[in-house]
Design an enzyme around this catalytic site. Sequence first.
Site, PDB file in Angstrom:
ATOM      1  N   ALA A  14       0.811  -1.219   0.000  1.00 33.89           N
ATOM      2  CA  ALA A  14       0.000   0.000   0.000  1.00 33.89           C
ATOM      3  C   ALA A  14       0.850   1.277   0.000  1.00 33.89           C
ATOM      4  CB  ALA A  14      -0.940  -0.015   1.195  1.00 33.89           C
ATOM      5  N   ASP A  94      -5.065  -1.600  -6.761  1.00 31.45           N
ATOM      6  CA  ASP A  94      -5.481  -0.331  -7.368  1.00 31.45           C
ATOM      7  C   ASP A  94      -5.190  -0.214  -8.858  1.00 31.45           C
ATOM      8  OD1 ASP A  94      -2.692   0.122  -7.401  1.00 31.45           O
ATOM      9  OD2 ASP A  94      -2.754   1.270  -5.535  1.00 31.45           O
ATOM     10  N   HIS A 111      -3.292 -10.085  -4.240  1.00 34.91           N
ATOM     11  CA  HIS A 111      -4.522  -9.786  -3.484  1.00 34.91           C
ATOM     12  C   HIS A 111      -5.652  -9.316  -4.395  1.00 34.91           C
ATOM     13  CE1 HIS A 111      -2.057  -9.208   0.500  1.00 34.91           C
ATOM     14  NE2 HIS A 111      -2.192 -10.465   0.164  1.00 34.91           N
ATOM     15  N   CYS A 144     -24.999 -12.653  -9.769  1.00 37.72           N
ATOM     16  CA  CYS A 144     -24.352 -12.897 -11.062  1.00 37.72           C
ATOM     17  C   CYS A 144     -25.405 -13.156 -12.136  1.00 37.72           C
ATOM     18  CB  CYS A 144     -23.421 -14.104 -10.950  1.00 37.72           C
ATOM     19  SG  CYS A 144     -22.778 -14.666 -12.532  1.00 37.72           S
ATOM     20  N   CYS A 147     -25.036 -17.045 -13.354  1.00 40.45           N
ATOM     21  CA  CYS A 147     -25.316 -18.223 -12.522  1.00 40.45           C
ATOM     22  C   CYS A 147     -26.046 -17.908 -11.227  1.00 40.45           C
ATOM     23  CB  CYS A 147     -24.022 -18.978 -12.218  1.00 40.45           C
ATOM     24  SG  CYS A 147     -23.043 -18.234 -10.891  1.00 40.45           S
ATOM     25  N   SER A 185       5.657  -1.761   2.202  1.00 36.02           N
ATOM     26  CA  SER A 185       4.840  -2.795   2.845  1.00 36.02           C
ATOM     27  C   SER A 185       5.340  -3.011   4.254  1.00 36.02           C
ATOM     28  CB  SER A 185       4.909  -4.102   2.059  1.00 36.02           C
ATOM     29  OG  SER A 185       4.238  -5.131   2.779  1.00 36.02           O
TER      30      SER A 185
HETATM   31  P1  NAD Z   1       0.498  -1.515   5.079  1.00 34.43           P
HETATM   32  O1  NAD Z   1      -0.485  -0.406   5.182  1.00 34.43           O
HETATM   33  O2  NAD Z   1       0.500  -2.572   6.107  1.00 34.43           O
HETATM   34  O3  NAD Z   1       1.954  -0.919   5.059  1.00 34.43           O
HETATM   35  C1  NAD Z   1       2.308   0.160   4.242  1.00 34.43           C
HETATM   36  C2  NAD Z   1       3.693   0.621   4.657  1.00 34.43           C
HETATM   37  O4  NAD Z   1       4.120   1.586   3.717  1.00 34.43           O
HETATM   38  C3  NAD Z   1       3.734   1.266   6.026  1.00 34.43           C
HETATM   39  O5  NAD Z   1       4.691   0.596   6.823  1.00 34.43           O
HETATM   40  C4  NAD Z   1       4.159   2.722   5.744  1.00 34.43           C
HETATM   41  O6  NAD Z   1       5.123   3.186   6.655  1.00 34.43           O
HETATM   42  C5  NAD Z   1       4.787   2.630   4.381  1.00 34.43           C
HETATM   43  N1  NAD Z   1       4.593   3.822   3.545  1.00 34.43           N
HETATM   44  C6  NAD Z   1       3.457   4.492   3.312  1.00 34.43           C
HETATM   45  N2  NAD Z   1       3.648   5.457   2.402  1.00 34.43           N
HETATM   46  C7  NAD Z   1       4.960   5.407   2.070  1.00 34.43           C
HETATM   47  C8  NAD Z   1       5.780   6.152   1.170  1.00 34.43           C
HETATM   48  N3  NAD Z   1       5.269   7.121   0.407  1.00 34.43           N
HETATM   49  N4  NAD Z   1       7.092   5.828   1.087  1.00 34.43           N
HETATM   50  C9  NAD Z   1       7.624   4.819   1.848  1.00 34.43           C
HETATM   51  N5  NAD Z   1       6.883   4.074   2.700  1.00 34.43           N
HETATM   52  C10 NAD Z   1       5.574   4.372   2.801  1.00 34.43           C
HETATM   53  O7  NAD Z   1       0.347  -2.103   3.620  1.00 34.43           O
HETATM   54  P2  NAD Z   1       0.618  -3.557   3.074  1.00 34.43           P
HETATM   55  O8  NAD Z   1       1.841  -4.155   3.680  1.00 34.43           O
HETATM   56  O9  NAD Z   1       0.502  -3.422   1.603  1.00 34.43           O
HETATM   57  O10 NAD Z   1      -0.604  -4.433   3.622  1.00 34.43           O
HETATM   58  C11 NAD Z   1      -1.893  -3.940   3.552  1.00 34.43           C
HETATM   59  C12 NAD Z   1      -2.883  -4.741   2.742  1.00 34.43           C
HETATM   60  O11 NAD Z   1      -3.880  -3.834   2.325  1.00 34.43           O
HETATM   61  C13 NAD Z   1      -2.318  -5.312   1.486  1.00 34.43           C
HETATM   62  O12 NAD Z   1      -2.829  -6.580   1.401  1.00 34.43           O
HETATM   63  C14 NAD Z   1      -2.897  -4.480   0.355  1.00 34.43           C
HETATM   64  O13 NAD Z   1      -3.459  -5.371  -0.592  1.00 34.43           O
HETATM   65  C15 NAD Z   1      -4.075  -3.761   0.940  1.00 34.43           C
HETATM   66  N6  NAD Z   1      -4.172  -2.328   0.570  1.00 34.43           N
HETATM   67  C16 NAD Z   1      -4.009  -1.950  -0.733  1.00 34.43           C
HETATM   68  C17 NAD Z   1      -4.071  -0.606  -1.096  1.00 34.43           C
HETATM   69  C18 NAD Z   1      -3.875  -0.232  -2.545  1.00 34.43           C
HETATM   70  O14 NAD Z   1      -4.184  -1.016  -3.439  1.00 34.43           O
HETATM   71  N7  NAD Z   1      -3.358   0.958  -2.848  1.00 34.43           N
HETATM   72  C19 NAD Z   1      -4.299   0.366  -0.127  1.00 34.43           C
HETATM   73  C20 NAD Z   1      -4.482  -0.047   1.203  1.00 34.43           C
HETATM   74  C21 NAD Z   1      -4.414  -1.407   1.524  1.00 34.43           C
HETATM   75 ZN    ZN Z   2     -21.657 -16.590 -11.728  1.00 32.15          ZN
END
Ligand code: NAD
Ligand code: ZN
Length: 239
Positions: A14, A94, A111, A144, A147, A185
């Site tokens: 994220a 996203d 995911h 759906c 189905c 992450s």
């Molecule tokens: P997380 O929120 O657990 O961790 C994100 C990490 O990124 C944090 O430790 C934070 O300090 C760091 N961070 C944030 N912005 C930053 C930047 N600009 N530069 C450097 N570091 C930065 O996210 P995760 O580990 O991806 O786990 C969360 C789950 O949520 C995942 O499964 C993901 O699929 C989902 N998610 C996805 C989105 C998206 O698609 N954009 C958004 C939110 C959550």
């Molecule tokens: Zn279906």
Amino acid sequence: MLRDARRAVIFTGAGISTESGIPDFRSPGGYWTKHAPIEFQDYLASQELRREAWRRRFSMEETFASVRPNDGHKAVAELVARGTASHVITQNIDNLHQESGVPADRVIEIHGNTRYAKCLDCGMRMDLEPIRVHFEQHGDPPDCPACGGIVKTATISFGQAMPELEMALAEEATLACDLFVVLGSSLVVYPAAGFPVIARRRGAKLAIVNREPTEMDEIAHLTLHSGIGPTLKAAISAL
Ligand code: NAD
Ligand code: ZN
């Protein structure tokens, strides 16, 4: 490390999308602190929770529809275009890696993707817009049309099985890489967070760029607690 890499894997969470304006889960004040996740079993069991899930999803639609890739995504696309990186494994839903120009077959979404929906029974892919119109008219998402099964965004929820093909592709890419780069992450969600460990065990170099410390900092060869966009942009221009 990028200069020496012959086959890097970029692993994103994220954090790579916060600079585009999508909040992450675990930063202070993040989405997580405001909305408890809806687990897969509860989604299946409760019509009210399905409504709640869709309400949340549509409340984010303006954000998802308007966000653009940032310098971090662009740097990653550049690494793939140069052949430095073989694949991008992403936890993000996203679609921004694809929008930044990484070919779809190089992006492994472990995911899923929130920009479309899927029938949980037959797997039929559906656009979100007709679902939103139905939701607004009836207060419920449609079943759906093929189905009659339950429809859900094409994401993987807590409690839901991981996608087999994507997990296999991610493992294959990880086993074959000589550099594994984690971008944004917290590395607490499993099995996703297991990939850096697999890469490290296999002898690849491990680099982590994340504002806050992560669970894997101790086993990394390089840890940068800095913003992804500026850091990656600088790294690319030094290549
Ligand atoms: P997380 O929120 O657990 O961790 C994100 C990490 O990124 C944090 O430790 C934070 O300090 C760091 N961070 C944030 N912005 C930053 C930047 N600009 N530069 C450097 N570091 C930065 O996210 P995760 O580990 O991806 O786990 C969360 C789950 O949520 C995942 O499964 C993901 O699929 C989902 N998610 C996805 C989105 C998206 O698609 N954009 C958004 C939110 C959550
Ligand atoms: Zn279906």
